[in-house]
Design an enzyme around this catalytic site. Sequence first.
Site, PDB file in Angstrom:
ATOM      1  N   ARG A 110     159.487 -39.688  26.321  1.00 13.90           N
ATOM      2  CA  ARG A 110     160.494 -38.178  26.315  1.00 13.90           C
ATOM      3  C   ARG A 110     160.867 -38.371  25.063  1.00 13.90           C
ATOM      4  NH1 ARG A 110     162.308 -36.324  31.945  1.00 13.90           N
ATOM      5  NH2 ARG A 110     161.848 -34.490  31.288  1.00 13.90           N
ATOM      6  N   PRO A 111     160.604 -38.780  23.772  1.00 12.52           N
ATOM      7  CA  PRO A 111     160.487 -38.287  22.420  1.00 12.52           C
ATOM      8  C   PRO A 111     162.341 -37.125  22.250  1.00 12.52           C
ATOM      9  CG  PRO A 111     159.172 -37.252  22.216  1.00 12.52           C
ATOM     10  CD  PRO A 111     159.174 -38.171  23.518  1.00 12.52           C
ATOM     11  N   ILE A 159     150.976 -32.016  29.556  1.00 12.43           N
ATOM     12  CA  ILE A 159     152.481 -32.318  29.547  1.00 12.43           C
ATOM     13  C   ILE A 159     152.919 -33.478  28.890  1.00 12.43           C
ATOM     14  CG2 ILE A 159     154.881 -30.963  29.317  1.00 12.43           C
ATOM     15  CD1 ILE A 159     153.620 -28.604  30.225  1.00 12.43           C
ATOM     16  N   ARG A 213     167.916 -35.963  43.687  1.00 16.35           N
ATOM     17  CA  ARG A 213     168.096 -35.486  42.557  1.00 16.35           C
ATOM     18  C   ARG A 213     168.224 -33.910  41.861  1.00 16.35           C
ATOM     19  NH1 ARG A 213     166.598 -40.256  37.246  1.00 16.35           N
ATOM     20  NH2 ARG A 213     168.278 -37.631  36.762  1.00 16.35           N
ATOM     21  N   CYS A 261     160.947 -43.306  31.015  1.00 19.59           N
ATOM     22  CA  CYS A 261     161.156 -42.455  31.488  1.00 19.59           C
ATOM     23  C   CYS A 261     159.491 -42.465  32.517  1.00 19.59           C
ATOM     24  CB  CYS A 261     161.324 -40.357  30.629  1.00 19.59           C
ATOM     25  SG  CYS A 261     161.308 -39.476  32.673  1.00 19.59           S
ATOM     26  N   ASP A 314     156.052 -29.514  36.712  1.00 22.04           N
ATOM     27  CA  ASP A 314     156.996 -29.644  37.585  1.00 22.04           C
ATOM     28  C   ASP A 314     156.192 -29.734  39.014  1.00 22.04           C
ATOM     29  OD1 ASP A 314     158.401 -31.270  35.641  1.00 22.04           O
ATOM     30  OD2 ASP A 314     159.869 -28.899  35.622  1.00 22.04           O
ATOM     31  N   ARG A 357     168.539 -37.944  31.927  1.00 23.05           N
ATOM     32  CA  ARG A 357     167.650 -37.385  30.914  1.00 23.05           C
ATOM     33  C   ARG A 357     168.343 -36.246  30.747  1.00 23.05           C
ATOM     34  NH1 ARG A 357     163.561 -37.695  26.359  1.00 23.05           N
ATOM     35  NH2 ARG A 357     163.888 -35.391  26.248  1.00 23.05           N
ATOM     36  N   LYS A 381     168.173 -25.562  39.566  1.00 22.39           N
ATOM     37  CA  LYS A 381     167.755 -27.701  38.836  1.00 22.39           C
ATOM     38  C   LYS A 381     168.489 -27.073  37.540  1.00 22.39           C
ATOM     39  CE  LYS A 381     166.085 -31.105  38.118  1.00 22.39           C
ATOM     40  NZ  LYS A 381     165.576 -31.788  37.644  1.00 22.39           N
ATOM     41  N   ASN A 382     166.677 -27.000  36.669  1.00 23.87           N
ATOM     42  CA  ASN A 382     166.604 -26.899  35.365  1.00 23.87           C
ATOM     43  C   ASN A 382     167.580 -25.724  34.391  1.00 23.87           C
ATOM     44  OD1 ASN A 382     165.518 -29.749  36.278  1.00 23.87           O
ATOM     45  ND2 ASN A 382     163.031 -28.403  35.643  1.00 23.87           N
ATOM     46  N   ASP A 396     163.023 -36.298  19.655  1.00 26.86           N
ATOM     47  CA  ASP A 396     162.740 -35.857  18.350  1.00 26.86           C
ATOM     48  C   ASP A 396     162.625 -34.321  17.346  1.00 26.86           C
ATOM     49  OD1 ASP A 396     160.130 -36.110  19.162  1.00 26.86           O
ATOM     50  OD2 ASP A 396     159.434 -35.517  17.505  1.00 26.86           O
ATOM     51  N   LEU A 397     162.446 -33.442  18.598  1.00 28.82           N
ATOM     52  CA  LEU A 397     162.459 -32.099  17.895  1.00 28.82           C
ATOM     53  C   LEU A 397     163.737 -31.520  18.081  1.00 28.82           C
ATOM     54  CD1 LEU A 397     159.143 -31.456  19.631  1.00 28.82           C
ATOM     55  CD2 LEU A 397     159.132 -31.037  17.326  1.00 28.82           C
TER      56      LEU A 397
HETATM   57  N1  EPU Z   1     159.278 -33.569  23.638  1.00 29.80           N
HETATM   58  C1  EPU Z   1     158.379 -34.127  22.058  1.00 29.80           C
HETATM   59  N2  EPU Z   1     159.964 -34.571  21.680  1.00 29.80           N
HETATM   60  C2  EPU Z   1     160.600 -33.562  21.420  1.00 29.80           C
HETATM   61  C3  EPU Z   1     160.883 -33.174  22.996  1.00 29.80           C
HETATM   62  C4  EPU Z   1     160.032 -33.576  23.754  1.00 29.80           C
HETATM   63  O1  EPU Z   1     157.395 -34.319  21.477  1.00 29.80           O
HETATM   64  O2  EPU Z   1     162.158 -33.855  21.472  1.00 29.80           O
HETATM   65  C5  EPU Z   1     157.826 -34.093  24.785  1.00 29.80           C
HETATM   66  C6  EPU Z   1     158.192 -34.464  25.425  1.00 29.80           C
HETATM   67  O3  EPU Z   1     157.201 -35.955  25.705  1.00 29.80           O
HETATM   68  C7  EPU Z   1     156.722 -33.264  26.721  1.00 29.80           C
HETATM   69  C8  EPU Z   1     156.996 -32.301  26.225  1.00 29.80           C
HETATM   70  O4  EPU Z   1     157.261 -32.301  24.640  1.00 29.80           O
HETATM   71  O5  EPU Z   1     155.507 -33.936  26.766  1.00 29.80           O
HETATM   72  C9  EPU Z   1     157.842 -31.518  26.602  1.00 29.80           C
HETATM   73  O6  EPU Z   1     158.811 -31.674  26.655  1.00 29.80           O
HETATM   74  P1  EPU Z   1     159.942 -30.756  26.895  1.00 29.80           P
HETATM   75  O7  EPU Z   1     160.956 -31.579  26.151  1.00 29.80           O
HETATM   76  O8  EPU Z   1     160.125 -28.842  27.404  1.00 29.80           O
HETATM   77  O9  EPU Z   1     160.894 -31.504  28.559  1.00 29.80           O
HETATM   78  P2  EPU Z   1     162.416 -31.306  28.553  1.00 29.80           P
HETATM   79  O10 EPU Z   1     163.238 -30.437  28.035  1.00 29.80           O
HETATM   80  O11 EPU Z   1     163.242 -32.773  28.178  1.00 29.80           O
HETATM   81  C10 EPU Z   1     162.551 -30.283  31.035  1.00 29.80           C
HETATM   82  C11 EPU Z   1     162.801 -30.157  32.282  1.00 29.80           C
HETATM   83  C12 EPU Z   1     161.173 -30.465  33.106  1.00 29.80           C
HETATM   84  C13 EPU Z   1     160.347 -30.533  33.016  1.00 29.80           C
HETATM   85  C14 EPU Z   1     160.226 -30.211  31.795  1.00 29.80           C
HETATM   86  C15 EPU Z   1     158.490 -29.500  31.260  1.00 29.80           C
HETATM   87  C16 EPU Z   1     164.782 -30.259  32.613  1.00 29.80           C
HETATM   88  C17 EPU Z   1     166.591 -30.848  33.233  1.00 29.80           C
HETATM   89  N3  EPU Z   1     163.952 -30.600  33.283  1.00 29.80           N
HETATM   90  O12 EPU Z   1     162.304 -31.061  30.340  1.00 29.80           O
HETATM   91  O13 EPU Z   1     161.652 -31.010  34.352  1.00 29.80           O
HETATM   92  O14 EPU Z   1     159.420 -31.639  33.341  1.00 29.80           O
HETATM   93  O15 EPU Z   1     161.018 -29.265  31.082  1.00 29.80           O
HETATM   94  O16 EPU Z   1     158.933 -28.121  31.444  1.00 29.80           O
HETATM   95  O17 EPU Z   1     164.772 -28.669  32.295  1.00 29.80           O
HETATM   96  C18 EPU Z   1     161.667 -32.053  36.501  1.00 29.80           C
HETATM   97  O18 EPU Z   1     162.617 -30.928  37.066  1.00 29.80           O
HETATM   98  O19 EPU Z   1     161.292 -32.434  37.209  1.00 29.80           O
HETATM   99  C19 EPU Z   1     161.199 -32.492  35.264  1.00 29.80           C
HETATM  100  C20 EPU Z   1     161.222 -32.979  34.812  1.00 29.80           C
END
Ligand code: EPU
Length: 422
Positions: free
Chosen positions: A120-121, A331, A401, A115, A309, A91, A22-23, A123-124
């Site tokens: 889940r910001p 995380i 989902r 969320c 996850d 998201r 999925k991801n 900013d990055l």
């Molecule tokens: N973060 C920031 N700023 C940002 C983005 C992220 O501070 O701009 C923080 C987040 O709050 C978190 C950490 O960085 O503490 C990692 O978040 P990440 O951005 O890697 O998460 P994501 O890319 O939004 C994906 C997966 C998630 C999985 C996370 C971590 C997808 C669609 N989603 O989310 O999957 O938990 O990486 O590995 O790929 C799930 O499948 O159940 C799921 C939530």
Amino acid sequence: MDKLLVHGGATLRGAINISGSKNASLPILAAALLTADDCIIGRVPDVSDTNYMIQILSALGASVERASGTVRISCGELAVEAPYELVRRMRASICVMGPLLARKGRAVVSLPGGCVIGDRPVDLHLRGLEALGAKVAFEGGNIILTAPTGLRGANVDLCGSHGPTVLGTDNVMMAATLAEGLTIIESAAAEPEVLDLANFLNAMGAKIEGAGTRRIVIEGVSQLHGAQHTVIPDRIEAGTFMAAAALAGEGVTLRRVCRDHLTAITAALVKAGHRVDYNPAGDVCTVHRGEDPQGCDLVTAPYPGYPTDMQAQMTALLATTPGLSVIKDTIFPQRFMHCAELKRMGADITVDNGTAVVRGVAQLSAAPVMASDLRASAALVLAALTAKGTTAIHRLYHIDRGYEHIDEKLLLLGADVERVRD
Ligand code: EPU
């Protein structure tokens, strides 16, 4: 709305196929926005998140056909505004931002809301896209990104306080494929799903090196073309069934897995006293429940560490594993909603400051429970497999989902489960 009834006590055995990730599918579907040509993507799991992404692409003007796991996408004329009604549901919609900006010079995407698994910001993501020359504005709950004269390559460090960002790396990498010059992403996410996206982008004509490591180098090209790609196996679905096998199995075989992606999950199960065997090719694994399982400590970390996850599912397994287990999620430190429900089933868990302390009990007992997010619901299903009595898991849409036909796969393995209308 459906609920799942799990009649506890059945033994799991036999073999199932693991679906495509999925991801990995979500950003790969979004990447099709980068070209007007046809893209054909295989092994896209039939789950509601991929359906949402397909609806978003269609709303943006893409023509999309889906049959037997293969999605054909053609994005001729494109709108630049992703509709709020669709974006708010998922998201991961945020990953249309990079491709739209790169192809059209403008992207309007709703700011993701709260969320349940924590703050889940974005900013990055924005830091990376701004470094490539995009102007960022906020208006009416939307993020508006503009780059009327195109994007330019840059050095970007995407390290945040909780480590790297997966979808942030994806967004910047996708945008940089069409930027002028060289982009270097430092502190990139190294997850296999990022590498899978890079492989698809390279098949489209992008020039990306280093994906799957912490440093990705992208040489911009003037345009991308259509490509065909098969999505990697879902390592989290595989891990979930591995945990189910360790909990309630007597030899469960999972086909279409990737051993290299499952190293940390395999090590955790072995540490808890279970046996995991792979075939020489590493694409089939068999899990045997150990005779003398024991509690263990886990700390989630970015890949190749233990995945967040898979934190909830392992917590469910450890809830009935003798001894003490300490599970820390670095995380998403707030991702422990499943613990409250597991406690209602008799688990002995204390959660404090991003850490769960689990004292294994002999058996859980059935209770009506509420799924709160995707992986939390998977944990409740696992817990119910060996609980005494029938557990009703409400709000099953959370599990739909991200798990393709989970009830059918469990039935194939001999579990006693029924999907019924709530
Ligand atoms: N973060 C920031 N700023 C940002 C983005 C992220 O501070 O701009 C923080 C987040 O709050 C978190 C950490 O960085 O503490 C990692 O978040 P990440 O951005 O890697 O998460 P994501 O890319 O939004 C994906 C997966 C998630 C999985 C996370 C971590 C997808 C669609 N989603 O989310 O999957 O938990 O990486 O590995 O790929 C799930 O499948 O159940 C799921 C939530």
